[in-house]
Design a protein around this motif. Structure first.
Motif, mmCIF file in Angstrom:
data_model
loop_
_atom_site.group_PDB
_atom_site.id
_atom_site.type_symbol
_atom_site.label_atom_id
_atom_site.label_comp_id
_atom_site.label_asym_id
_atom_site.label_seq_id
_atom_site.Cartn_x
_atom_site.Cartn_y
_atom_site.Cartn_z
ATOM 1 N N LEU A 27 0.823 -1.204 0.000
ATOM 2 C CA LEU A 27 0.000 0.000 0.000
ATOM 3 C C LEU A 27 0.857 1.254 0.000
ATOM 4 O O LEU A 27 0.333 2.359 -0.058
ATOM 5 C CB LEU A 27 -0.900 0.019 1.246
ATOM 6 C CG LEU A 27 -1.920 -1.111 1.382
ATOM 7 C CD1 LEU A 27 -2.619 -1.032 2.741
ATOM 8 C CD2 LEU A 27 -2.940 -1.070 0.254
ATOM 9 N N GLU A 28 2.185 1.082 0.042
ATOM 10 C CA GLU A 28 3.071 2.230 0.213
ATOM 11 C C GLU A 28 3.632 2.741 -1.114
ATOM 12 O O GLU A 28 2.907 3.280 -1.943
ATOM 13 C CB GLU A 28 4.209 1.882 1.193
ATOM 14 C CG GLU A 28 4.921 3.130 1.723
ATOM 15 C CD GLU A 28 6.406 2.929 1.956
ATOM 16 O OE1 GLU A 28 7.023 3.817 2.546
ATOM 17 O OE2 GLU A 28 6.960 1.914 1.529
ATOM 18 N N LYS A 36 -4.590 5.118 -3.100
ATOM 19 C CA LYS A 36 -4.453 4.438 -1.808
ATOM 20 C C LYS A 36 -5.772 3.791 -1.368
ATOM 21 O O LYS A 36 -5.788 2.626 -0.935
ATOM 22 C CB LYS A 36 -3.993 5.425 -0.733
ATOM 23 C CG LYS A 36 -2.649 6.097 -0.982
ATOM 24 C CD LYS A 36 -1.488 5.160 -0.781
ATOM 25 C CE LYS A 36 -0.173 5.926 -0.857
ATOM 26 N NZ LYS A 36 1.013 5.043 -0.791
ATOM 27 N N ARG A 40 -6.542 -0.336 -0.889
ATOM 28 C CA ARG A 40 -6.999 -1.023 0.339
ATOM 29 C C ARG A 40 -8.140 -1.990 0.007
ATOM 30 O O ARG A 40 -8.187 -3.114 0.513
ATOM 31 C CB ARG A 40 -7.470 -0.001 1.365
ATOM 32 C CG ARG A 40 -6.381 0.885 1.927
ATOM 33 C CD ARG A 40 -6.919 1.752 3.060
ATOM 34 N NE ARG A 40 -6.026 2.875 3.304
ATOM 35 C CZ ARG A 40 -6.338 4.151 3.111
ATOM 36 N NH1 ARG A 40 -7.550 4.470 2.680
ATOM 37 N NH2 ARG A 40 -5.457 5.093 3.360
ATOM 38 N N VAL A 61 1.873 -1.395 5.038
ATOM 39 C CA VAL A 61 1.132 -0.154 5.217
ATOM 40 C C VAL A 61 2.053 1.019 4.908
ATOM 41 O O VAL A 61 3.246 0.846 4.665
ATOM 42 C CB VAL A 61 0.585 -0.047 6.656
ATOM 43 C CG1 VAL A 61 -0.382 -1.192 6.946
ATOM 44 C CG2 VAL A 61 1.720 -0.027 7.675
ATOM 45 N N ASN A 62 1.512 2.208 4.930
ATOM 46 C CA ASN A 62 2.327 3.394 4.754
ATOM 47 C C ASN A 62 3.014 3.746 6.073
ATOM 48 O O ASN A 62 2.596 3.311 7.150
ATOM 49 C CB ASN A 62 1.459 4.555 4.265
ATOM 50 C CG ASN A 62 1.038 4.394 2.815
ATOM 51 O OD1 ASN A 62 1.753 4.780 1.910
ATOM 52 N ND2 ASN A 62 -0.123 3.780 2.593
ATOM 53 N N TYR A 68 -1.918 8.141 5.922
ATOM 54 C CA TYR A 68 -2.580 6.932 5.432
ATOM 55 C C TYR A 68 -2.538 5.749 6.399
ATOM 56 O O TYR A 68 -3.362 4.834 6.305
ATOM 57 C CB TYR A 68 -1.936 6.477 4.114
ATOM 58 C CG TYR A 68 -1.810 7.564 3.080
ATOM 59 C CD1 TYR A 68 -2.936 8.123 2.482
ATOM 60 C CD2 TYR A 68 -0.554 8.033 2.692
ATOM 61 C CE1 TYR A 68 -2.823 9.125 1.523
ATOM 62 C CE2 TYR A 68 -0.426 9.024 1.728
ATOM 63 C CZ TYR A 68 -1.554 9.576 1.155
ATOM 64 O OH TYR A 68 -1.429 10.554 0.225
ATOM 65 N N THR A 69 -1.579 5.739 7.310
ATOM 66 C CA THR A 69 -1.292 4.518 8.071
ATOM 67 C C THR A 69 -2.484 3.995 8.853
ATOM 68 O O THR A 69 -2.804 2.809 8.814
ATOM 69 C CB THR A 69 -0.121 4.760 9.044
ATOM 70 O OG1 THR A 69 0.870 5.558 8.395
ATOM 71 C CG2 THR A 69 0.474 3.448 9.498
ATOM 72 N N ARG A 71 -5.647 4.452 8.479
ATOM 73 C CA ARG A 71 -6.708 3.914 7.626
ATOM 74 C C ARG A 71 -6.286 2.580 7.020
ATOM 75 O O ARG A 71 -7.105 1.665 6.862
ATOM 76 C CB ARG A 71 -7.055 4.896 6.491
ATOM 77 C CG ARG A 71 -7.632 6.232 6.914
ATOM 78 C CD ARG A 71 -8.810 6.143 7.838
ATOM 79 N NE ARG A 71 -9.809 5.137 7.501
ATOM 80 C CZ ARG A 71 -10.770 4.753 8.324
ATOM 81 N NH1 ARG A 71 -10.846 5.290 9.553
ATOM 82 N NH2 ARG A 71 -11.649 3.842 7.966
ATOM 83 N N ASP A 72 -5.009 2.460 6.653
ATOM 84 C CA ASP A 72 -4.514 1.178 6.141
ATOM 85 C C ASP A 72 -4.799 0.067 7.143
ATOM 86 O O ASP A 72 -5.325 -0.991 6.790
ATOM 87 C CB ASP A 72 -2.997 1.247 5.902
ATOM 88 C CG ASP A 72 -2.609 2.163 4.761
ATOM 89 O OD1 ASP A 72 -3.469 2.487 3.926
ATOM 90 O OD2 ASP A 72 -1.416 2.542 4.701
ATOM 91 N N GLU A 75 -8.941 -0.229 8.117
ATOM 92 C CA GLU A 75 -9.787 -0.767 7.056
ATOM 93 C C GLU A 75 -9.401 -2.192 6.674
ATOM 94 O O GLU A 75 -10.271 -3.078 6.566
ATOM 95 C CB GLU A 75 -9.728 0.144 5.828
ATOM 96 C CG GLU A 75 -10.380 1.507 6.051
ATOM 97 C CD GLU A 75 -10.374 2.355 4.792
ATOM 98 O OE1 GLU A 75 -10.261 1.790 3.684
ATOM 99 O OE2 GLU A 75 -10.473 3.589 4.921
ATOM 100 N N VAL A 76 -8.121 -2.425 6.466
ATOM 101 C CA VAL A 76 -7.694 -3.740 5.979
ATOM 102 C C VAL A 76 -7.786 -4.806 7.070
ATOM 103 O O VAL A 76 -8.286 -5.910 6.832
ATOM 104 C CB VAL A 76 -6.264 -3.669 5.402
ATOM 105 C CG1 VAL A 76 -5.806 -5.056 4.960
ATOM 106 C CG2 VAL A 76 -6.214 -2.702 4.222
#
Length: 298
Positions: A27-28, A36, A40, A61-62, A68-69, A71-72, A75-76
């Motif tokens: 995702l990074e 992004k 996801r 992840v980021n 972003y981290t 949410r990564d 959500e995931v």
């Protein structure tokens, strides 16, 4: 370990069926900022629907200095946490970065009743990560591996480099291996904390000779494996990091000779005109440990 952009569903499907031992949905860096959110969704769908076989399933992840981290992770992991083995944390700068991921994972696991605890791999790829490697490695019981990231490390150190992980004219000018200190630190810190040590990627996926040299250097320094950015790199990485027949056979002979000597009350033995002792025994066991269980002969 094979990287695949989480923004490319077709590539994810191919990676899941590849010869890799582990697959990382990224995702990074390989995903543009405006992609992004969609990445996801792709990652969630892939983890929930694709058959990865026995491959370790990773999501990178980021880094925690981006928006972003969280949410990564939320959500995931909320949607596919039961199908994920590891979180790869890029650009780990200190213990606090790992602790943040650990805390958020714990909250998600408790909230959603996830039965499997997800591990963490931290990438050492900055000046801060290098000097804080010891604290990063021991920051969480979830830690499973340290990974050297040559591209961002070069940028952080302001070292000129033509491409990620490749040797270039600057290497020829330096009287030694430019990445030695960082790579040795990653391996030594990983070993001191019972973690795996993984070498970073090699950008030139059409440069087979260069990739093989990079793998051999990493294995000589004690790394367990290599991050790959293309399926074409997998065969060479597996062949180089897995002890060959000759090396494995020699290790078995060392173990046998040392155990025979010990049973006779001797601390050392002669094998092929060379002295072997307890240190030789431990070295041989380290080689055999890298073989699949059925091949150790133990």
């Amino acid at each position: 370990m094979l990287f695949v952009p989480a923004s490319n569903a077709a590539m994810i499907a191919k990676a899941a069926a590849s010869d890799a031992d582990a697959v990382c949905l990224d995702l990074e860096d390989s995903v543009a900022p405006n992609a992004k959110a969609a990445a996801r969704i792709n990652a969630i769908e892939a983890f929930r629907t694709l058959d990865f076989g026995g491959r370790t399933r990773i999501v990178r992840v980021n880094s925690v200095d981006t928006p972003y981290t969280y949410r990564d992770l939320v959500e995931v992991i909320e949607a596919a946490g039961e199908q994920i083995d590891l979180i790869m944390l890029p650009k780990a700068e200190g213990a606090a970065d790992v602790e943040f991921v650990d805390t958020l994972l714990t909250q998600i696991e408790l909230s959603h009743g996830l039965a499997r605890r997800i591990g963490i791999e931290a990438q050492i790829e900055s000046a801060a990560g290098f000097v804080n490697a010891r604290e990063i490695a021991s920051a969480s019981a979830r830690m499973e591996a340290l990974i050297f990231g040559p591209g961002d490390y070069a940028a952080s150190m302001q070292m000129p480099a033509g491409a990620v992980g490749e040797m270039d004219a600057h290497d020829a000018l330096y009287p030694g291996h430019r990445w030695h200190a960082a790579m040795h630190t990653v391996v030594a810190t990983a070993r001191a904390n019972g973690l795996r040590a993984m070498d970073g990627p090699f950008a030139g996926f059409r440069d087979a000779a260069g990739f093989e040299q990079s793998c051999r250097i990493a294995r000589a320094m004690g790394f367990d494996g290599k991050q790959c950015i293309h399926p074409a790199q997998l065969e060479a990485a597996k062949a180089i990091f897995m002890p060959g027949e000759e090396e494995s056979a020699h290790a078995r002979r060392v173990v046998e000779a040392c155990e025979t000597a010990a049973a006779a009350g001797r601390g050392a033995a002669n094998l092929d005109g060379k002295m072997i002792d307890a240190a030789s025994y431990r070295m041989a066991l380290a080689v055999l440990k890298k073989l699949p269980p059925k091949e150790t002969g133990r």
